[in-house]
Design a protein around this motif. Sequence first.
Motif, PDB file in Angstrom:
ATOM      1  N   PRO A   1      26.067  33.335  39.818  1.00 43.91           N
ATOM      2  CA  PRO A   1      26.163  33.389  41.281  1.00 43.91           C
ATOM      3  C   PRO A   1      27.558  33.802  41.725  1.00 43.91           C
ATOM      4  N   PRO A   2      27.708  34.232  42.978  1.00 45.05           N
ATOM      5  CA  PRO A   2      29.043  34.618  43.467  1.00 45.05           C
ATOM      6  C   PRO A   2      30.027  33.464  43.389  1.00 45.05           C
ATOM      7  N   GLY A   3      31.248  33.759  42.948  1.00 43.44           N
ATOM      8  CA  GLY A   3      32.301  32.755  42.884  1.00 43.44           C
ATOM      9  C   GLY A   3      32.275  31.878  41.668  1.00 43.44           C
ATOM     10  N   SER A   4      31.466  32.204  40.679  1.00 43.66           N
ATOM     11  CA  SER A   4      31.386  31.351  39.495  1.00 43.66           C
ATOM     12  C   SER A   4      32.472  31.667  38.464  1.00 43.66           C
ATOM     13  N   GLY A   5      33.268  32.723  38.681  1.00 46.37           N
ATOM     14  CA  GLY A   5      34.395  33.014  37.794  1.00 46.37           C
ATOM     15  C   GLY A   5      34.139  34.114  36.787  1.00 46.37           C
ATOM     16  N   LYS A   6      33.261  35.075  37.092  1.00 45.06           N
ATOM     17  CA  LYS A   6      32.950  36.143  36.133  1.00 45.06           C
ATOM     18  C   LYS A   6      34.152  37.067  35.929  1.00 45.06           C
ATOM     19  N   THR A   7      34.784  37.463  37.015  1.00 44.05           N
ATOM     20  CA  THR A   7      35.954  38.342  36.899  1.00 44.05           C
ATOM     21  C   THR A   7      37.106  37.628  36.202  1.00 44.05           C
ATOM     22  N   LEU A   8      37.317  36.371  36.535  1.00 44.12           N
ATOM     23  CA  LEU A   8      38.378  35.592  35.901  1.00 44.12           C
ATOM     24  C   LEU A   8      38.123  35.461  34.408  1.00 44.12           C
ATOM     25  N   LEU A   9      36.890  35.287  34.017  1.00 40.67           N
ATOM     26  CA  LEU A   9      36.545  35.147  32.608  1.00 40.67           C
ATOM     27  C   LEU A   9      36.785  36.452  31.852  1.00 40.67           C
ATOM     28  N   ALA A  10      36.489  37.590  32.497  1.00 41.32           N
ATOM     29  CA  ALA A  10      36.720  38.883  31.850  1.00 41.32           C
ATOM     30  C   ALA A  10      38.216  39.111  31.618  1.00 41.32           C
ATOM     31  N   LYS A  11      39.044  38.750  32.598  1.00 40.38           N
ATOM     32  CA  LYS A  11      40.489  38.888  32.412  1.00 40.38           C
ATOM     33  C   LYS A  11      40.987  37.948  31.308  1.00 40.38           C
ATOM     34  N   ALA A  12      40.389  36.762  31.217  1.00 36.28           N
ATOM     35  CA  ALA A  12      40.804  35.815  30.181  1.00 36.28           C
ATOM     36  C   ALA A  12      40.485  36.355  28.793  1.00 36.28           C
ATOM     37  N   VAL A  13      39.384  37.081  28.653  1.00 37.02           N
ATOM     38  CA  VAL A  13      39.045  37.685  27.359  1.00 37.02           C
ATOM     39  C   VAL A  13      40.119  38.694  26.963  1.00 37.02           C
ATOM     40  N   ALA A  14      40.547  39.551  27.939  1.00 32.57           N
ATOM     41  CA  ALA A  14      41.596  40.532  27.659  1.00 32.57           C
ATOM     42  C   ALA A  14      42.918  39.849  27.356  1.00 32.57           C
ATOM     43  N   GLY A  15      43.206  38.728  28.054  1.00 33.86           N
ATOM     44  CA  GLY A  15      44.434  38.006  27.787  1.00 33.86           C
ATOM     45  C   GLY A  15      44.444  37.354  26.418  1.00 33.86           C
ATOM     46  N   GLU A  16      43.307  36.811  25.999  1.00 33.57           N
ATOM     47  CA  GLU A  16      43.213  36.203  24.675  1.00 33.57           C
ATOM     48  C   GLU A  16      43.335  37.245  23.571  1.00 33.57           C
ATOM     49  N   ALA A  17      42.693  38.399  23.775  1.00 35.20           N
ATOM     50  CA  ALA A  17      42.705  39.441  22.743  1.00 35.20           C
ATOM     51  C   ALA A  17      43.963  40.287  22.785  1.00 35.20           C
ATOM     52  N   ARG A  18      44.717  40.240  23.899  1.00 32.38           N
ATOM     53  CA  ARG A  18      45.928  41.054  24.079  1.00 32.38           C
ATOM     54  C   ARG A  18      45.625  42.541  23.902  1.00 32.38           C
ATOM     55  N   VAL A  19      44.687  43.028  24.710  1.00 33.77           N
ATOM     56  CA  VAL A  19      44.305  44.446  24.681  1.00 33.77           C
ATOM     57  C   VAL A  19      44.362  44.974  26.116  1.00 33.77           C
ATOM     58  N   PRO A  20      44.435  46.305  26.292  1.00 29.50           N
ATOM     59  CA  PRO A  20      44.397  46.883  27.651  1.00 29.50           C
ATOM     60  C   PRO A  20      43.100  46.527  28.372  1.00 29.50           C
ATOM     61  N   PHE A  21      43.200  46.449  29.686  1.00 26.95           N
ATOM     62  CA  PHE A  21      42.083  45.993  30.515  1.00 26.95           C
ATOM     63  C   PHE A  21      41.893  46.982  31.657  1.00 26.95           C
ATOM     64  N   PHE A  22      40.732  47.646  31.684  1.00 31.95           N
ATOM     65  CA  PHE A  22      40.383  48.587  32.752  1.00 31.95           C
ATOM     66  C   PHE A  22      39.405  47.886  33.694  1.00 31.95           C
ATOM     67  N   SER A  23      39.801  47.753  34.947  1.00 28.10           N
ATOM     68  CA  SER A  23      38.972  47.051  35.927  1.00 28.10           C
ATOM     69  C   SER A  23      38.586  47.993  37.051  1.00 28.10           C
ATOM     70  N   ILE A  24      37.277  48.062  37.359  1.00 28.93           N
ATOM     71  CA  ILE A  24      36.781  48.934  38.414  1.00 28.93           C
ATOM     72  C   ILE A  24      35.519  48.326  38.992  1.00 28.93           C
ATOM     73  N   SER A  25      35.255  48.617  40.253  1.00 32.17           N
ATOM     74  CA  SER A  25      34.046  48.145  40.913  1.00 32.17           C
ATOM     75  C   SER A  25      32.961  49.216  40.837  1.00 32.17           C
ATOM     76  N   GLY A  26      31.720  48.769  40.787  1.00 34.30           N
ATOM     77  CA  GLY A  26      30.622  49.731  40.718  1.00 34.30           C
ATOM     78  C   GLY A  26      30.577  50.654  41.912  1.00 34.30           C
ATOM     79  N   SER A  27      30.990  50.164  43.085  1.00 37.66           N
ATOM     80  CA  SER A  27      30.973  51.003  44.284  1.00 37.66           C
ATOM     81  C   SER A  27      32.013  52.104  44.243  1.00 37.66           C
ATOM     82  N   ASP A  28      33.048  51.986  43.380  1.00 40.06           N
ATOM     83  CA  ASP A  28      34.071  53.030  43.279  1.00 40.06           C
ATOM     84  C   ASP A  28      33.534  54.302  42.649  1.00 40.06           C
ATOM     85  N   PHE A  29      32.418  54.218  41.949  1.00 42.73           N
ATOM     86  CA  PHE A  29      31.843  55.406  41.325  1.00 42.73           C
ATOM     87  C   PHE A  29      31.024  56.236  42.307  1.00 42.73           C
TER      88      PHE A  29
END
Length: 352
Positions: free
Chosen positions: A200-228
């Motif tokens: 559901p909205p506000g459950s922390g999906k975006t925050l969790l994705a950033k945490a995965v990149a922070g744990e793995a220490r890899v580049p992170f490309f973030s974009i919204s579906g509407s930007d396409f």
Amino acid sequence: MNLRGLNYWWVFLVVAILAIMISVAVRNTPNTAVSIGDFQKDLQGQKIQSVTLIPEGPTTEARALLKDGKTVVSVRTLSNDPVLSTANLTKYGVNINIQPISNFNWWNLILPLTSVGVFILLILWMNRSARANSDAGVTQFSKSRAHVLTEGSIKLTFSDVAGCEEAKYELQEVVEFLRNPERFHALGARIPHGILLVGPPGSGKTLLAKAVAGEARVPFFSISGSDFVEMFVGVGAARVRDLFEQAKKAAPCIVFIDEIDAVGRKRGLNVGGGNDEREQTLNQLLVEMDGFESKHDIIILAATNRPDVLDNALLRPGRFDRQVVVDAPDVKGREQILRIHARKKPLDPSVD
């Protein structure tokens, strides 16, 4: 802009300027200008050897060579001035030369041609500049709008995310793969390229994705579906191609597409049954995800709260074939979230 072609235009401009300067120098040959009265005195004093008359419409220029053979004096007066009449000049024994009115004048030719050449050069230069700016604008328009966070710039880790312990456990495998992909390749194991975060909205999906990149220490490309999705057909597909080209160069990395349902809805549901820009963008996304090879260590994380509207081709094996549910936190999870937010806040000891 073609610099090689522009050099030729600069050569033309320099030559034209030099031609003008030479014409001015030739036209302004050093002569001693005198008044008509002084000219008449020299004439009466038998000082003039020869006179060259140059008719110029209503006026006439007279260039007189004195008897010393070096000095040239000139005078300009009306064409019907009696001083410059042939009868008056022959009376004092002066040799008369008359230049025809139709005599070719380099100045009258070079000045208009040079002006036209400079004007054409200015128009062509403006046209090249406008075309270069237009091409740059079109190229920039089709570039991906993803926000790129380089390796190590994300300080967020799993310890900064609470209330979704099950989701963090399922994503731990992704972190291990990004940290040491050679270990998985040596065993012949393949990690899913696409992982869909559902909740559901506000459950922390975006925050969790950033945490995965922070744990793995890899580049992170973030974009919204509407930007396409754009009103121009083909722009969204071009942005998808550009995004994945950048991701392949930065692999291993994470590409996060937020609100993927904006571009990943089921195809064939639009009015009239035609193929619109959104469907072309989705087709390109499907092709790019199929084009990954084992050497491209790229994980695609996507978030949505409407998994039921996604196209079936997105959810088939090889694409987003793993779904991680990020539910709303329970009471214990909410307490952990509160503790994370209150870590750096000065609280009274009596606060429960």
